[in-house]
Write a protein that holds these residues in place. Structure first.
Motif, PDB file in Angstrom:
ATOM      1  N   ILE A  41       0.855  -1.190   0.000  1.00  0.00           N
ATOM      2  CA  ILE A  41       0.000   0.000   0.000  1.00  0.00           C
ATOM      3  C   ILE A  41       0.889   1.237   0.000  1.00  0.00           C
ATOM      4  O   ILE A  41       1.765   1.386   0.848  1.00  0.00           O
ATOM      5  N   THR A  42       0.650   2.116  -0.958  1.00  0.00           N
ATOM      6  CA  THR A  42       1.445   3.328  -1.097  1.00  0.00           C
ATOM      7  C   THR A  42       0.532   4.549  -1.074  1.00  0.00           C
ATOM      8  O   THR A  42      -0.479   4.580  -1.783  1.00  0.00           O
ATOM      9  N   PHE A  43       0.884   5.537  -0.249  1.00  0.00           N
ATOM     10  CA  PHE A  43       0.154   6.803  -0.213  1.00  0.00           C
ATOM     11  C   PHE A  43       0.903   7.834  -1.049  1.00  0.00           C
ATOM     12  O   PHE A  43       2.124   7.939  -0.986  1.00  0.00           O
ATOM     13  N   THR A  44       0.160   8.617  -1.832  1.00  0.00           N
ATOM     14  CA  THR A  44       0.806   9.659  -2.630  1.00  0.00           C
ATOM     15  C   THR A  44       1.331  10.786  -1.748  1.00  0.00           C
ATOM     16  O   THR A  44       2.222  11.530  -2.146  1.00  0.00           O
ATOM     17  N   ASP A  45       0.783  10.914  -0.525  1.00  0.00           N
ATOM     18  CA  ASP A  45       1.228  11.936   0.415  1.00  0.00           C
ATOM     19  C   ASP A  45       1.114  11.368   1.828  1.00  0.00           C
ATOM     20  O   ASP A  45       0.038  10.931   2.238  1.00  0.00           O
ATOM     21  N   TYR A  46       2.219  11.364   2.549  1.00  0.00           N
ATOM     22  CA  TYR A  46       2.243  10.797   3.898  1.00  0.00           C
ATOM     23  C   TYR A  46       2.145  11.864   4.991  1.00  0.00           C
ATOM     24  O   TYR A  46       2.199  11.544   6.177  1.00  0.00           O
ATOM     25  N   SER A  47       1.979  13.121   4.614  1.00  0.00           N
ATOM     26  CA  SER A  47       2.020  14.204   5.603  1.00  0.00           C
ATOM     27  C   SER A  47       0.792  14.246   6.507  1.00  0.00           C
ATOM     28  O   SER A  47       0.874  14.647   7.662  1.00  0.00           O
ATOM     29  N   SER A  48      -0.369  13.850   6.003  1.00  0.00           N
ATOM     30  CA  SER A  48      -1.608  13.867   6.798  1.00  0.00           C
ATOM     31  C   SER A  48      -2.289  12.505   6.702  1.00  0.00           C
ATOM     32  O   SER A  48      -3.121  12.270   5.831  1.00  0.00           O
ATOM     33  N   PRO A  49      -1.948  11.573   7.583  1.00  0.00           N
ATOM     34  CA  PRO A  49      -2.486  10.210   7.506  1.00  0.00           C
ATOM     35  C   PRO A  49      -3.937  10.114   7.978  1.00  0.00           C
ATOM     36  O   PRO A  49      -4.219   9.718   9.108  1.00  0.00           O
ATOM     37  N   LEU A  50      -4.872  10.508   7.130  1.00  0.00           N
ATOM     38  CA  LEU A  50      -6.292  10.512   7.490  1.00  0.00           C
ATOM     39  C   LEU A  50      -6.853   9.097   7.625  1.00  0.00           C
ATOM     40  O   LEU A  50      -7.835   8.872   8.316  1.00  0.00           O
ATOM     41  N   SER A  52      -5.389   4.921   7.993  1.00  0.00           N
ATOM     42  CA  SER A  52      -4.193   4.117   8.220  1.00  0.00           C
ATOM     43  C   SER A  52      -4.037   3.045   7.151  1.00  0.00           C
ATOM     44  O   SER A  52      -5.000   2.662   6.474  1.00  0.00           O
ATOM     45  N   GLU A  53      -2.825   2.552   7.031  1.00  0.00           N
ATOM     46  CA  GLU A  53      -2.550   1.456   6.105  1.00  0.00           C
ATOM     47  C   GLU A  53      -3.355   0.216   6.493  1.00  0.00           C
ATOM     48  O   GLU A  53      -3.823  -0.535   5.625  1.00  0.00           O
ATOM     49  N   GLU A  54      -3.526   0.027   7.794  1.00  0.00           N
ATOM     50  CA  GLU A  54      -4.300  -1.122   8.284  1.00  0.00           C
ATOM     51  C   GLU A  54      -5.749  -1.068   7.799  1.00  0.00           C
ATOM     52  O   GLU A  54      -6.313  -2.074   7.354  1.00  0.00           O
ATOM     53  N   ASN A  55      -6.361   0.123   7.857  1.00  0.00           N
ATOM     54  CA  ASN A  55      -7.750   0.255   7.425  1.00  0.00           C
ATOM     55  C   ASN A  55      -7.888   0.179   5.913  1.00  0.00           C
ATOM     56  O   ASN A  55      -8.900  -0.295   5.399  1.00  0.00           O
ATOM     57  N   VAL A  56      -6.874   0.651   5.197  1.00  0.00           N
ATOM     58  CA  VAL A  56      -6.871   0.476   3.745  1.00  0.00           C
ATOM     59  C   VAL A  56      -6.841  -1.010   3.417  1.00  0.00           C
ATOM     60  O   VAL A  56      -7.558  -1.491   2.542  1.00  0.00           O
ATOM     61  N   ASP A 135     -11.015   9.848  12.196  1.00  0.00           N
ATOM     62  CA  ASP A 135     -10.859   9.261  13.531  1.00  0.00           C
ATOM     63  C   ASP A 135      -9.387   9.032  13.867  1.00  0.00           C
ATOM     64  O   ASP A 135      -9.053   8.709  15.009  1.00  0.00           O
ATOM     65  N   GLU A 136      -8.521   9.211  12.887  1.00  0.00           N
ATOM     66  CA  GLU A 136      -7.121   8.835  13.066  1.00  0.00           C
ATOM     67  C   GLU A 136      -6.152  10.014  13.108  1.00  0.00           C
ATOM     68  O   GLU A 136      -5.044   9.884  13.616  1.00  0.00           O
ATOM     69  N   TYR A 137      -6.582  11.173  12.567  1.00  0.00           N
ATOM     70  CA  TYR A 137      -5.636  12.280  12.479  1.00  0.00           C
ATOM     71  C   TYR A 137      -6.391  13.601  12.375  1.00  0.00           C
ATOM     72  O   TYR A 137      -7.413  13.691  11.679  1.00  0.00           O
ATOM     73  N   ALA A 138      -5.904  14.611  13.095  1.00  0.00           N
ATOM     74  CA  ALA A 138      -6.496  15.952  13.028  1.00  0.00           C
ATOM     75  C   ALA A 138      -5.558  16.859  12.241  1.00  0.00           C
ATOM     76  O   ALA A 138      -4.400  17.034  12.614  1.00  0.00           O
ATOM     77  N   VAL A 139      -6.064  17.421  11.149  1.00  0.00           N
ATOM     78  CA  VAL A 139      -5.248  18.270  10.277  1.00  0.00           C
ATOM     79  C   VAL A 139      -5.249  19.696  10.816  1.00  0.00           C
ATOM     80  O   VAL A 139      -6.291  20.229  11.211  1.00  0.00           O
ATOM     81  N   ARG A 140      -4.083  20.308  10.840  1.00  0.00           N
ATOM     82  CA  ARG A 140      -3.962  21.687  11.316  1.00  0.00           C
ATOM     83  C   ARG A 140      -4.297  22.643  10.171  1.00  0.00           C
ATOM     84  O   ARG A 140      -3.459  22.945   9.323  1.00  0.00           O
ATOM     85  N   VAL A 141      -5.518  23.094  10.155  1.00  0.00           N
ATOM     86  CA  VAL A 141      -6.012  24.024   9.135  1.00  0.00           C
ATOM     87  C   VAL A 141      -6.858  25.092   9.832  1.00  0.00           C
ATOM     88  O   VAL A 141      -7.265  24.908  10.983  1.00  0.00           O
ATOM     89  N   PRO A 142      -7.139  26.222   9.166  1.00  0.00           N
ATOM     90  CA  PRO A 142      -8.001  27.235   9.786  1.00  0.00           C
ATOM     91  C   PRO A 142      -9.359  26.656  10.176  1.00  0.00           C
ATOM     92  O   PRO A 142      -9.922  25.818   9.471  1.00  0.00           O
TER      93      PRO A 142
END
Length: 239
Positions: A41-50, A52-56, A135-142
């Motif tokens: 399993i490959t993510f195109t962007d790993y910066s915001s893991p919304l 998980s690889e397990e759930n994919v 449920d896995e990650y909170a993104v820092r956005v406005p």
């Protein structure tokens, strides 16, 4: 003998056709029954893991505790891809299988650009679509307060403008909406910004940047309560 030869040729042709179809059918069955050796399993962007690889992996291979003895016939690649695409955290998924029996899934996650706080909390993504919180990650956005769907396009324009400006991206922490009138809350500063309507954004923020530079130089920034950008060619300050 001359009369028999056409029949022999016809029989040979039929035998050849049968052999070709038999080999094709054998190959297809063998392909279907080929065991899956591994899943990558490959993510195109790993910066915001919304997600998980397990759930994919769970979406990719359902009702299986392991990939032992799992065959391509049991795992319909298109169905797996559709399941992934339906997930609210995934923008696009591509699933393929190598000759060696390795499943490859490339996952492009959705990109939140603002967090909506209200009766229906969630994110606004870079495609101007609402999406639920992860449920896995909170993104820092406005953060957006007072969100109304009637003003979604205007809000998207504002957030996209802030996002493209590296300085504003670091400074603006929250957006407050009140029937189309907008106030902004800078990060690590006491004052609020009265933006008014979402228009003339470039002009308004040029004025704001110039004001901040002057206030920092004069060391008066801490005494300011409100910065009003609604008026042309001037910044009104309330202390």
């Amino acid at each position: 003998m001359g009369k028999i030869k056409p029949y022999i040729n016809a029989i040979l042709l039929i035998v050849a056709i049968v052999l070709v179809f038999s080999l094709y059918a054998f190959g297809a069955v063998r392909h279907k029954n080929r065991e899956i050796k591994d899943v990558t399993i490959t993510f195109t962007d790993y910066s915001s893991p919304l997600i998980s690889e397990e759930n994919v992996n769970k979406l990719l291979i359902q009702n299986q505790d392991s990939i032992d003895y799992l065959t391509i016939e049991k795992l319909a690649l298109q169905e797996s891809e559709k399941r992934l695409d339906k997930n609210s955290m995934i923008r696009k998924a591509e699933v393929s299988m190598s000759i060696d029996g390795e499943i490859n899934a490339v996952i492009e996650q959705r990109v939140p650009i603002a967090r909506i706080i209200g009766k229906k909390s969630g994110y606004l993504d870079e495609d101007n679509k609402w999406m639920p919180l992860s449920d896995e990650y909170a993104v820092r956005v406005p953060v957006i307060f007072g969100y109304e769907s009637d003003f979604q396009n205007d809000v998207f324009e504002l957030v996209s403008f802030i996002r493209k400006d590296k300085w504003l991206q670091k400074v603006i922490a929250a957006i407050e909406l009140d029937k189309g009138n907008v106030k902004l809350k800078p990060r690590a500063m006491k004052h609020k910004i009265n933006l008014g309507k979402i228009d003339k954004l470039e002009h308004k923020f040029i004025n704001y940047k110039a004001f901040i530079a002057k206030a920092e130089k004069d060391k008066t920034l801490e005494s300011i309560n409100t910065v009003d950008l609604r008026f042309n060619n001037q910044v009104v300050v309330i202390k």
